[in-house]
Design an enzyme around this catalytic site. Sequence first.
Site, PDB file in Angstrom:
ATOM      1  N   LYS A  12       0.804  -1.198   0.087  1.00 27.64           N
ATOM      2  CA  LYS A  12      -0.084   0.010  -0.062  1.00 27.64           C
ATOM      3  C   LYS A  12       0.664   1.362   0.097  1.00 27.64           C
ATOM      4  O   LYS A  12       2.150   1.233   0.402  1.00 27.64           O
ATOM      5  CB  LYS A  12      -1.048   0.122   1.119  1.00 27.64           C
ATOM      6  CG  LYS A  12      -2.022  -1.344   0.938  1.00 27.64           C
ATOM      7  CD  LYS A  12      -2.965  -1.211   2.205  1.00 27.64           C
ATOM      8  CE  LYS A  12      -3.912  -2.269   1.991  1.00 27.64           C
ATOM      9  NZ  LYS A  12      -5.137  -2.612   3.320  1.00 27.64           N
ATOM     10  N   TYR A  52     -11.913  -1.940  -3.909  1.00 30.28           N
ATOM     11  CA  TYR A  52     -12.493  -2.339  -2.568  1.00 30.28           C
ATOM     12  C   TYR A  52     -14.243  -1.860  -2.456  1.00 30.28           C
ATOM     13  O   TYR A  52     -14.676  -1.522  -1.435  1.00 30.28           O
ATOM     14  CB  TYR A  52     -11.974  -1.095  -1.630  1.00 30.28           C
ATOM     15  CG  TYR A  52     -10.704  -1.663  -0.971  1.00 30.28           C
ATOM     16  CD1 TYR A  52     -10.543  -2.804  -0.279  1.00 30.28           C
ATOM     17  CD2 TYR A  52      -9.544  -1.124  -1.091  1.00 30.28           C
ATOM     18  CE1 TYR A  52      -9.357  -3.385   0.250  1.00 30.28           C
ATOM     19  CE2 TYR A  52      -8.099  -1.360  -0.690  1.00 30.28           C
ATOM     20  CZ  TYR A  52      -8.253  -2.636   0.173  1.00 30.28           C
ATOM     21  OH  TYR A  52      -7.209  -2.832   0.434  1.00 30.28           O
ATOM     22  N   ASN A 115      -2.227  -0.095   6.657  1.00 29.27           N
ATOM     23  CA  ASN A 115      -1.692  -1.434   7.396  1.00 29.27           C
ATOM     24  C   ASN A 115      -0.590  -2.215   6.314  1.00 29.27           C
ATOM     25  O   ASN A 115      -0.613  -3.292   6.206  1.00 29.27           O
ATOM     26  CB  ASN A 115      -2.712  -2.191   7.761  1.00 29.27           C
ATOM     27  CG  ASN A 115      -3.743  -2.730   6.470  1.00 29.27           C
ATOM     28  OD1 ASN A 115      -3.567  -2.130   5.357  1.00 29.27           O
ATOM     29  ND2 ASN A 115      -4.791  -3.433   6.986  1.00 29.27           N
ATOM     30  N   HIS A 118      -1.987  -5.680   1.319  1.00 33.43           N
ATOM     31  CA  HIS A 118      -3.281  -6.217   1.173  1.00 33.43           C
ATOM     32  C   HIS A 118      -3.050  -7.683   0.697  1.00 33.43           C
ATOM     33  O   HIS A 118      -1.972  -8.034   0.228  1.00 33.43           O
ATOM     34  CB  HIS A 118      -3.920  -5.541   0.088  1.00 33.43           C
ATOM     35  CG  HIS A 118      -5.206  -6.590  -0.635  1.00 33.43           C
ATOM     36  ND1 HIS A 118      -6.364  -6.640  -0.008  1.00 33.43           N
ATOM     37  CD2 HIS A 118      -5.074  -7.342  -1.844  1.00 33.43           C
ATOM     38  CE1 HIS A 118      -7.197  -7.428  -0.707  1.00 33.43           C
ATOM     39  NE2 HIS A 118      -6.305  -7.987  -1.678  1.00 33.43           N
ATOM     40  N   GLU A 129      -8.835 -10.526  -8.433  1.00 35.78           N
ATOM     41  CA  GLU A 129      -7.922  -9.315  -8.401  1.00 35.78           C
ATOM     42  C   GLU A 129      -6.791  -9.509  -9.103  1.00 35.78           C
ATOM     43  O   GLU A 129      -6.057  -8.511  -9.545  1.00 35.78           O
ATOM     44  CB  GLU A 129      -7.538  -9.222  -6.712  1.00 35.78           C
ATOM     45  CG  GLU A 129      -8.534  -9.029  -5.623  1.00 35.78           C
ATOM     46  CD  GLU A 129      -8.435  -9.184  -4.227  1.00 35.78           C
ATOM     47  OE1 GLU A 129      -9.365  -8.989  -3.534  1.00 35.78           O
ATOM     48  OE2 GLU A 129      -7.134  -9.629  -3.918  1.00 35.78           O
TER      49      GLU A 129
HETATM   50  P1  GTP Z   1      -6.974  -6.137   2.991  1.00 36.15           P
HETATM   51  O1  GTP Z   1      -5.915  -7.173   2.757  1.00 36.15           O
HETATM   52  O2  GTP Z   1      -6.389  -5.010   2.545  1.00 36.15           O
HETATM   53  O3  GTP Z   1      -8.408  -6.435   2.202  1.00 36.15           O
HETATM   54  O4  GTP Z   1      -7.588  -6.182   4.489  1.00 36.15           O
HETATM   55  P2  GTP Z   1      -8.195  -7.203   5.408  1.00 36.15           P
HETATM   56  O5  GTP Z   1      -8.784  -8.294   4.507  1.00 36.15           O
HETATM   57  O6  GTP Z   1      -7.123  -7.653   6.381  1.00 36.15           O
HETATM   58  O7  GTP Z   1      -9.315  -6.182   5.969  1.00 36.15           O
HETATM   59  P3  GTP Z   1     -10.759  -5.779   5.237  1.00 36.15           P
HETATM   60  O8  GTP Z   1     -10.829  -6.315   3.674  1.00 36.15           O
HETATM   61  O9  GTP Z   1     -11.799  -5.916   6.345  1.00 36.15           O
HETATM   62  O10 GTP Z   1     -10.384  -4.339   5.000  1.00 36.15           O
HETATM   63  C1  GTP Z   1      -9.859  -3.649   3.886  1.00 36.15           C
HETATM   64  C2  GTP Z   1      -9.233  -2.550   4.112  1.00 36.15           C
HETATM   65  O11 GTP Z   1      -9.850  -1.424   4.997  1.00 36.15           O
HETATM   66  C3  GTP Z   1      -8.215  -2.573   5.420  1.00 36.15           C
HETATM   67  O12 GTP Z   1      -6.894  -3.612   4.814  1.00 36.15           O
HETATM   68  C4  GTP Z   1      -7.704  -1.397   6.023  1.00 36.15           C
HETATM   69  O13 GTP Z   1      -6.903  -0.745   5.031  1.00 36.15           O
HETATM   70  C5  GTP Z   1      -9.217  -0.632   5.820  1.00 36.15           C
HETATM   71  N1  GTP Z   1      -9.834  -0.715   7.006  1.00 36.15           N
HETATM   72  C6  GTP Z   1     -10.428  -1.912   7.596  1.00 36.15           C
HETATM   73  N2  GTP Z   1     -11.151  -1.664   8.655  1.00 36.15           N
HETATM   74  C7  GTP Z   1     -10.815  -0.521   8.785  1.00 36.15           C
HETATM   75  C8  GTP Z   1     -11.216   0.532   9.777  1.00 36.15           C
HETATM   76  O14 GTP Z   1     -12.177   0.312  10.877  1.00 36.15           O
HETATM   77  N3  GTP Z   1     -10.924   2.068   9.632  1.00 36.15           N
HETATM   78  C9  GTP Z   1     -10.156   2.217   8.715  1.00 36.15           C
HETATM   79  N4  GTP Z   1      -9.998   3.565   8.715  1.00 36.15           N
HETATM   80  N5  GTP Z   1      -9.791   1.604   7.764  1.00 36.15           N
HETATM   81  C10 GTP Z   1     -10.076   0.132   7.815  1.00 36.15           C
HETATM   82 MG    MG Z   2      -9.813  -7.828   2.968  1.00 29.50          MG
END
Ligand code: GTP
Ligand code: MG
Length: 142
Positions: A12, A52, A115, A118, A129
């Site tokens: 990212k 997303y 974070n 991905h 993807e």
């Molecule tokens: P990805 O691998 O990036 O898809 O992450 P993930 O599968 O561990 O998490 P998820 O798909 O639930 O969320 C996608 C992305 O949204 C996360 O990686 C974060 O960058 C962002 N995100 C998730 N939860 C939060 C939140 O509570 N607040 C904010 N600001 N961003 C969030």
């Molecule tokens: Mg995810």
Amino acid sequence: MKKGEFTFTLIKPTAVRLGNLVPILHEIDLAGFAVIAMKMTRLSRAQAERFYEIHKERPFYRDLVEFMSSGPVLAAVLQKENAVNDFRKLIGNTNPSQAEDGTIRKKFARSVQENAIHGSDSDDNALIEANFFFSQFEIFSH
Ligand code: GTP
Ligand code: MG
């Protein structure tokens, strides 16, 4: 590419900006993943929205789209047995404060949103993807 043997990743914008691209790729290599496609690119807002889209209704969606289109990212397809699950273990919990020691997010994430990386959450999404970022001529499956 055989289903179950590859995953898709994005390093990212913050991780790229902070110079953590190569250190993160090193971790991925040490964990036994082979790179079978790779490019540095920058997502437009529309592309980030599409990538997303499943989070469209979440309160953080607009911030997430803004963040993901804020600078260059590194997209890659990674090959390994049990790739999706093993990669999710390697990157760790979405929230870095809950990520286990030794995981990529524990080491490189700045916040839940920023974070570092991905990883696809299913074999079906890994294919979707990978196809979002790469043509069939850009993936060099072993
Ligand atoms: P990805 O691998 O990036 O898809 O992450 P993930 O599968 O561990 O998490 P998820 O798909 O639930 O969320 C996608 C992305 O949204 C996360 O990686 C974060 O960058 C962002 N995100 C998730 N939860 C939060 C939140 O509570 N607040 C904010 N600001 N961003 C969030
Ligand atoms: Mg995810």
